[in-house]
Structures are given as C-alpha cells and as structure tokens.
Motif scaffolding. Structure first.
Motif, mmCIF file in Angstrom:
data_model
loop_
_atom_site.group_PDB
_atom_site.id
_atom_site.type_symbol
_atom_site.label_atom_id
_atom_site.label_comp_id
_atom_site.label_asym_id
_atom_site.label_seq_id
_atom_site.Cartn_x
_atom_site.Cartn_y
_atom_site.Cartn_z
ATOM 1 N N LEU A 133 0.821 -1.207 0.000
ATOM 2 C CA LEU A 133 0.000 0.000 0.000
ATOM 3 C C LEU A 133 0.860 1.265 0.000
ATOM 4 N N CYS A 134 1.999 1.237 0.670
ATOM 5 C CA CYS A 134 2.909 2.391 0.618
ATOM 6 C C CYS A 134 3.407 2.616 -0.805
ATOM 7 N N ASN A 135 3.780 1.547 -1.479
ATOM 8 C CA ASN A 135 4.218 1.666 -2.867
ATOM 9 C C ASN A 135 3.083 2.106 -3.776
ATOM 10 N N LEU A 136 1.869 1.615 -3.501
ATOM 11 C CA LEU A 136 0.723 2.007 -4.315
ATOM 12 C C LEU A 136 0.399 3.490 -4.121
ATOM 13 N N ALA A 137 0.508 3.973 -2.882
ATOM 14 C CA ALA A 137 0.284 5.399 -2.629
ATOM 15 C C ALA A 137 1.290 6.241 -3.395
ATOM 16 N N TYR A 138 2.548 5.809 -3.387
ATOM 17 C CA TYR A 138 3.563 6.562 -4.130
ATOM 18 C C TYR A 138 3.300 6.491 -5.636
ATOM 19 N N ALA A 139 2.862 5.340 -6.122
ATOM 20 C CA ALA A 139 2.559 5.214 -7.555
ATOM 21 C C ALA A 139 1.425 6.153 -7.963
ATOM 22 N N PHE A 140 0.404 6.258 -7.126
ATOM 23 C CA PHE A 140 -0.697 7.175 -7.435
ATOM 24 C C PHE A 140 -0.239 8.636 -7.336
ATOM 25 N N MET A 141 0.664 8.943 -6.403
ATOM 26 C CA MET A 141 1.215 10.298 -6.338
ATOM 27 C C MET A 141 1.997 10.608 -7.608
ATOM 28 N N VAL A 187 -5.632 5.617 -0.581
ATOM 29 C CA VAL A 187 -4.752 4.496 -0.221
ATOM 30 C C VAL A 187 -4.239 4.662 1.209
ATOM 31 N N ILE A 188 -3.860 5.886 1.587
ATOM 32 C CA ILE A 188 -3.368 6.113 2.949
ATOM 33 C C ILE A 188 -4.466 5.836 3.973
ATOM 34 N N VAL A 189 -5.694 6.245 3.672
ATOM 35 C CA VAL A 189 -6.814 5.967 4.586
ATOM 36 C C VAL A 189 -7.027 4.466 4.714
ATOM 37 N N GLU A 190 -6.965 3.760 3.597
ATOM 38 C CA GLU A 190 -7.119 2.297 3.645
ATOM 39 C C GLU A 190 -6.007 1.660 4.472
ATOM 40 N N LEU A 191 -4.792 2.178 4.341
ATOM 41 C CA LEU A 191 -3.669 1.630 5.106
ATOM 42 C C LEU A 191 -3.865 1.863 6.604
ATOM 43 N N LEU A 192 -4.293 3.069 6.986
ATOM 44 C CA LEU A 192 -4.507 3.359 8.401
ATOM 45 C C LEU A 192 -5.658 2.533 8.968
ATOM 46 N N ARG A 211 2.010 4.340 21.040
ATOM 47 C CA ARG A 211 3.079 5.205 20.554
ATOM 48 C C ARG A 211 3.385 4.943 19.086
ATOM 49 N N ALA A 212 3.426 3.661 18.699
ATOM 50 C CA ALA A 212 3.695 3.309 17.306
ATOM 51 C C ALA A 212 2.560 3.763 16.391
ATOM 52 N N SER A 213 1.325 3.693 16.890
ATOM 53 C CA SER A 213 0.186 4.141 16.079
ATOM 54 C C SER A 213 0.267 5.639 15.803
ATOM 55 N N ILE A 214 0.646 6.397 16.837
ATOM 56 C CA ILE A 214 0.794 7.844 16.655
ATOM 57 C C ILE A 214 1.908 8.145 15.656
ATOM 58 N N GLU A 215 2.998 7.404 15.738
ATOM 59 C CA GLU A 215 4.119 7.616 14.811
ATOM 60 C C GLU A 215 3.720 7.258 13.380
ATOM 61 N N ALA A 216 2.970 6.177 13.226
ATOM 62 C CA ALA A 216 2.513 5.790 11.889
ATOM 63 C C ALA A 216 1.584 6.850 11.305
ATOM 64 N N TYR A 217 0.688 7.364 12.131
ATOM 65 C CA TYR A 217 -0.206 8.417 11.652
ATOM 66 C C TYR A 217 0.576 9.670 11.288
ATOM 67 N N ARG A 218 1.590 10.022 12.093
ATOM 68 C CA ARG A 218 2.384 11.223 11.820
ATOM 69 C C ARG A 218 3.121 11.089 10.485
ATOM 70 N N GLU A 219 3.694 9.927 10.228
ATOM 71 C CA GLU A 219 4.430 9.732 8.969
ATOM 72 C C GLU A 219 3.490 9.731 7.770
ATOM 73 N N SER A 220 2.315 9.143 7.928
ATOM 74 C CA SER A 220 1.352 9.153 6.819
ATOM 75 C C SER A 220 0.885 10.573 6.523
ATOM 76 N N GLN A 221 0.693 11.366 7.576
ATOM 77 C CA GLN A 221 0.287 12.754 7.383
ATOM 78 C C GLN A 221 1.412 13.563 6.737
ATOM 79 N N ARG A 222 2.649 13.276 7.090
ATOM 80 C CA ARG A 222 3.781 13.982 6.478
ATOM 81 C C ARG A 222 3.888 13.640 4.996
ATOM 82 N N ALA A 223 3.627 12.398 4.639
ATOM 83 C CA ALA A 223 3.658 12.010 3.227
ATOM 84 C C ALA A 223 2.586 12.746 2.432
#
Length: 271
Positions: free
Chosen positions: A118-126, A189-194, A206-218
């Motif tokens: 899904l990370c690769n798919l998000a980048y492909a769509f970007m 795609v990011i919403v589906e991943l989250l 803590r890991a969930s917050i970090e994952a959300y922060r990185e997805s928001q930064r992307a």
C-alpha cells in the motif's frame, strides 16, 4: 555536440520560431536592398534600417526578466524535488514503524507485506497525479503515438512507471480507485492503510501515533508538490515578457541589417 543534443531535445518545439526569425531577417535584408538607395543601405537614414541603440537598452531589462523567470523555475524545481524526497522518506518510515513496532500476532508477516504494497501504491498514485495524468503514461517523443492520460491507461497500462500500479493493485482495487479523481487516490490508499492498521491492532499507542504522523507527512509533502505544479506564473508577468520578447526578436533584424548585411537571416534565426 551541443547542437546535436539540442536537436534531439528542444529543436523541434522551437523550429517554427527559428524559421520565422530567419524569414523576418531575410525580409529585412530584401527590403533594405530593394527599397533603399545604395548610399543609404548601411546607414540608419534608410527607412527600413534603424539604429540598434533602442534594442541595446531594452535588452538589459529583458535579460533581468528572463533571469528572474529562470531562477523562479529552478527554485520551484528544487522545491518539488524536496517535496518528493520527503514523500519517499515518510512512506519508508511508515513501513519501517509497522515492521519494527508491531506485536507478535498470527499472520503479521502478511500484514507487513500489505503495508509495503500500500505504501508503494500510494507513491505510484502520487507519481501519476503529478506526472502521468498531465503528460501521459509514455514519453511520446521517445515511443511515438499520442498522449494518453485516461483512467484506463493510468490504471491498466502503467507498465513503464516505477512502482507500477498494474503490479501493485488487484483488479477489484483498480475498479474501486477508478471512481476517484486522480489527485484523490493517494489519500484513499493512505486511509485504507490506516484502517488496516487500526483493525489489525498490531501497533501500540506510541507506534500508532508515529505511523499516523508519517502518513500525514507524506500527504502534506504530496499536496505541497501538487501546489507547486498547479500554481501558474502570474498572467501579467507572462504577458509582459511575451509581448516584449516578441517585439524585440522580430524587430531586431531591421536593426541588424545595417551591420550584418546578408548574414542577417542567420543571425536572426540564431537569436
């Protein structure tokens, strides 16, 4: 070597202007020879040949305008590269957080594979939103044919892109994303991943917050790159430069013909 490189890149797009410049130069020389007395052909007293002093004065202002445009374009290019690098870094960090911080539950390796996909798919769509949806899925200058920016081409014929949507998305997923606007597919795609991470429950708080922060930064970096592309140069500036440059270039042969004589068409085409 330089001329060969230019000929294989931008020469065809500027060929009409080159030909027109040469024709105007030839016309200026023809008017000077046929309409001016022989004693006035190399003097600005001829009505078809005037002094170059005005062009010398305008060239200074025109050079500043063109340099400003070049600097602006390069700055936007650098900003776009920076935004794209941040997108890659954020998506890579997101996948790393899931792999390193997930709890030991059954089928966790399959979850890791889905997150990476899904990370690769998000980048492909970007990538498609920023490039292929505007210029087509293939380089027309290299492969020929017509520019194809259709949904069918983006979702089912994205064979040259890296990573490729064809390899990453299933048939059902492509049918689902086809209903969305090209610019909104990365967010979907990011919403589906989250949602996948939330439903699996493999991440601690803590890991969930970090994952959300990185997805928001992307997504923020993607929107920044999208804004750079969609923000046009001010119309007033473009209009001013176009009119000034057109007037300067196509009146220059009448000033050059006094000095360059029969070489005027070549000099005009080069300018």
């Amino acid at each position: 070597w330089i001329m060969f490189q230019l000929w294989t890149t931008c020469a065809f797009s500027v060929l009409p202007q080159i030909v027109l410049g040469g024709l105007v130069g030839a016309g200026a020389q023809f008017l000077k020879v046929t309409m001016c007395d022989e004693s006035d052909r190399y003097s600005t007293t001829c009505r078809y040949a005037f002094s170059i002093d005005g062009h010398l004065a305008v060239s200074a202002a025109l050079s500043f305008l063109l340099v400003f445009r070049a600097v602006q374009a390069f700055r936007r290019f650098e900003d776009g590269k920076e935004a794209l690098a941040q997108v890659k870094e954020a998506l890579r960090n997101l996948a790393a957080v899931v792999e390193c911080e997930s709890s030991d539950v059954p089928n966790v390796l399959d979850l890791h594979d889905d997150v990476r996909r899904l990370c690769n798919l998000a980048y492909a769509f970007m990538r498609q939103s920023l490039r292929e949806s505007r210029f087509g899925i293939r380089d027309v200058a290299l492969y020929g044919g017509e520019v194809d920016c259709s949904n069918e081409a983006l979702l089912y014929d994205d064979c040259d892109g890296t990573p490729s949507v064809v390899d990453l998305a299933s048939e059902q997923e492509r049918e689902k994303y086809e209903k969305l606007c090209v610019d909104n597919r990365p967010e979907a795609v990011i919403v589906e991943l989250l949602c996948l991470l939330e439903s699996s429950g493999v991440l601690y708080e803590r890991a969930s917050i970090e994952a959300y922060r990185e997805s928001q930064r992307a997504l923020n970096s993607y929107r920044r790159a999208l804004m750079i592309i969609d923000t046009p140069t001010p119309t007033q500036y473009t209009h001013t430069v176009t009119i000034l440059l057109f007037t300067f270039v196509f009146s220059l042969p009448f000033a050059l013909t006094v000095r360059t004589d029969w070489r005027t068409p070549l000099v005009s085409a080069t300018v």
